[in-house]
Each structure stands twice: as structure tokens, then as C-alpha cells.
Write an enzyme that holds these catalytic residues in place. Sequence first.
Site, PDB file in Angstrom:
ATOM      1  N   CYS A   1     -18.447   0.603   8.050  1.00 55.28           N
ATOM      2  CA  CYS A   1     -18.443   1.457   9.135  1.00 55.28           C
ATOM      3  C   CYS A   1     -19.810   1.057  10.133  1.00 55.28           C
ATOM      4  O   CYS A   1     -19.801   0.676  11.123  1.00 55.28           O
ATOM      5  CB  CYS A   1     -18.819   2.978   8.762  1.00 55.28           C
ATOM      6  SG  CYS A   1     -17.061   3.508   8.096  1.00 55.28           S
TER       7      CYS A   1
ATOM      8  N   LYS B   1       0.820  -1.310  -0.052  1.00 56.47           N
ATOM      9  CA  LYS B   1       0.032   0.030   0.150  1.00 56.47           C
ATOM     10  C   LYS B   1       0.940   1.069   0.070  1.00 56.47           C
ATOM     11  O   LYS B   1       0.479   2.225  -0.592  1.00 56.47           O
ATOM     12  CB  LYS B   1      -1.005   0.084   1.234  1.00 56.47           C
ATOM     13  CG  LYS B   1      -1.975   1.059   1.282  1.00 56.47           C
ATOM     14  CD  LYS B   1      -2.911   1.005   2.695  1.00 56.47           C
ATOM     15  CE  LYS B   1      -3.686  -0.267   2.703  1.00 56.47           C
ATOM     16  NZ  LYS B   1      -4.202  -0.296   4.146  1.00 56.47           N
TER      17      LYS B   1
ATOM     18  N   GLU C   1     -14.310  12.057  11.966  1.00 55.92           N
ATOM     19  CA  GLU C   1     -14.723  11.926  10.562  1.00 55.92           C
ATOM     20  C   GLU C   1     -16.087  11.770  10.284  1.00 55.92           C
ATOM     21  O   GLU C   1     -16.735  11.092  11.105  1.00 55.92           O
ATOM     22  CB  GLU C   1     -13.684  11.210   9.538  1.00 55.92           C
ATOM     23  CG  GLU C   1     -13.545   9.848  10.023  1.00 55.92           C
ATOM     24  CD  GLU C   1     -14.765   8.966   9.279  1.00 55.92           C
ATOM     25  OE1 GLU C   1     -15.454   9.829   8.273  1.00 55.92           O
ATOM     26  OE2 GLU C   1     -15.089   8.011   9.927  1.00 55.92           O
TER      27      GLU C   1
END
Length: 433
Positions: free
Chosen positions: A264, A35, A151
Site C-alpha cells: 500500500c 484462489k 477502505e
Amino acid sequence: MRMVVLGLGYLGATHAACMAELGHEVLGIEVVPEKRAQLAAGEVPFYEPGLPELLKRHIDSGVLTVSESYAEAADFADVFFIAVGTPQKKGEYSADLQYVESAIEELVPLLTRDALILGKSTVPVGTAEKLSLRADELAKDVSVEIAWNPEFLREGFAVEDTLHPDRVVLGTFPGDRAEAVCREIYAPMLEDGTPFIVTDPPTAELVKTSANAFLATKISFINAIAEVCDAAGADVKAIADAIGYDARIGRKFLNAGLGFGGGCLPKDIRAFMARAGELGAAEALSFLREVDNVNMRRRTRMVELTREVCGGSLLGKRIAILGAAFKPKSDDVRDSPALNVAGQIQLQGASVAVYDPKAMDNSRKLFPTLDYALSAADACEKADVVLVLTEWQEFVTLSPGDLEPYVRQRKIIDGRNCLNAENWSGAGWLYRA
């Protein structure tokens, strides 16, 4: 300002690129080599509209750099964002905080100047206080402040939501400098009138989990009404439209269908229930268990409906699945309702062909035994039933004539109530939703 973002997954990479867009100099820390290499080359390892261009521009300019070194991070800046994952613990409802805790353990002993650490990750209430105590133990003759700045990103709109949020929330301990620093970091958006809510850390942590719990509840509410509509012969979409005109209710997130998934909402509402239990307030969130149950029941109902449309058995049938991502404009297949349904249908003896515009590679990793098609038409080849399970615009705009040359039987199930029922029924298709 100079700042460090710890963890460059979906949240961290987006936040880092957007902070660079605001004019800050950013160092991103990513410990996964593959990544890290992609990001350092200006490539985003997941699908998010607008982010690849933003990331590459700031990587190329040198305003955003990527590293694996916590020592480099400690030397680079005095402001740090924690943006690592908080997945659900295996076999439990609780959130796994090992990555958040590891970030503190790795970073704080290396700090040689006073520092501010801002949490972005979604965490159980009380986490900031716990981390603050641990940071005090690890710090060597420096002051380390920890505050929480949650966030509120929507996948598919993450760049827009970061640069133009509907609110900025900060939870800070009394006397800390976090508010002044955050006002400087977010100055452009605050000047545009974005509300800036300053509170204590527990409240800030609960703002995020409460928002997700409410959205999940709203989705499951309309899906529970859909179950009643099925029994009564009523139209749930018309009901959602009608009650959505009420300003107290609103139309957003009132779309009946296959339910929510992703990385989420499912794990966050479960972690919220688990934390409430630890605090002795389990009964307060007991309704979330039914929210979760309603959501999972939608997947079972889709399988039952498919079997019903196939005449009572899925054995030997060919089923086309349009959509694998948990939502459109994303390649995220974590807890994807679409893939869950595809897997269940395959287990009941059907041949399943899946197509998604962006999530094919991730789907193959999670469900390697399914068949994967190169296009919607390819997936529908000789299909006995077509299932639309993710509301990509590519699928919403399909016409009966687009698929008719390929299918064995003209049968379609709209798992997201996103198609024009009259168009399909009028063209001689069996349409169910």
C-alpha cells in the site's frame, strides 16, 4: 441485503467475510482458479488473524459463496463492491487501473436492473467520474451509479478495522442513492457511533491517498531524525517518546527503523505524486519524493551497518535475518524492507539465512536464492551477526541466552528498535540499532 464483492484478494476476502458477519448475503467473485478453490473451501490463501475462522463460518453456513461468473453476479444483487488490486505500473509511478476497469467492462453490460457499484480499491482521484462515464456507455436500459467507499485496513488488524472502523467515508454524486444504501449496509457500526463522512467522489478518493501519504511522511520524518541522531550521538527513541506526548503529534507511527513497505504505502504515495503531476499540481507533493527517498535509504543504511559490524566486509560472513514480512501479523512480503536488505547482503558475498513465522513460502517465491531456516535458532546457527528486521513478538521476547548457544559471534542489529538494548549489551553482546 444481498451484495457482490468483485475480487477476493486481501481486501475483498476480508470485506466479503465481514459483510457476511454483519448479516448480509454475499457473493464473492474471484477469477484466479486456485484462489477461488481455496476460498470456496473456507480457506484463506494469506495470513490474517481472525479471518480464517470468520470466512469458514460463513462459507459453511452458505451466507457467503464464491464464484467466477460475472453473469451470476449480475443476477445475484443490485449492490457491488470493487475490491481488486491497483498495483504500480511497471516502469512508472502511476497506478495500474486495468483490474478496476475490467470489473466495470465485465459487469455493467450484464446488468438487467438498476445497480450501485461501490469502489473499495485505492485509486487516483478522478477514477470514479471516469468509471461512471464508461458505465453509462455500457449500461443497457438500466441506471448504474458509481460511488467510492475507500477502505482503511491495517494488515494484521483487518477484521477489526472492517467491523469496527474509526470512520466510514462515502463519495457519491448528487442525487444518487448511495448514501441511503450505505447507511443500511453499515447500520450496526453507525449505530455504535462510527462517524459517517459523506462527500463527493474526488474527495473520498483523496481521503484514502492523503491518509497513506501522511502516515508515510510521519514514518520517514522520524527516520530522517534518526539519521541526525546517528550523526549527533542522540537517542531517536527517546525523542519519539518525548514529542509523541504532544497531542498534535502523537506517538503512533513514530518508530524509527527500517522503514515502511508492503502493498500500500510505497505504491500509493508514488501514484499520488503521479496523479498530482497529471493535474498540474506536481509541486504540491514534491515532498513525497523525499519521503520515498528517506524510506529507501534506511535499507541501504542497514546493509552499511551490517558491513561495519562485520569489520568492513560481508564476504564469507554468515548473517541471520529474523523477519521477512513487511510488518508483523502478516505474511505479505511485497516491497518488504527485510527481504530487500537480505538480498543486498547476499549480493555482497554473505551467506544469508532467513526466518519468519508466517512469510516463508511467500519469501521463497520472491527470493529463491536465499537460505530459509525452520526457526530463529536455526537461522542463527554459526551467525556472525543477527539482524532483527520485522518486529514479531517472537523476536521481541528473545533473550540473549536463547541465541547464544547457536551464534558464532554475539552481535545483533535491531532494525526496528524493538529489543531491550540493556539486556543484550549487559549479556556481552554487541548491540546496534
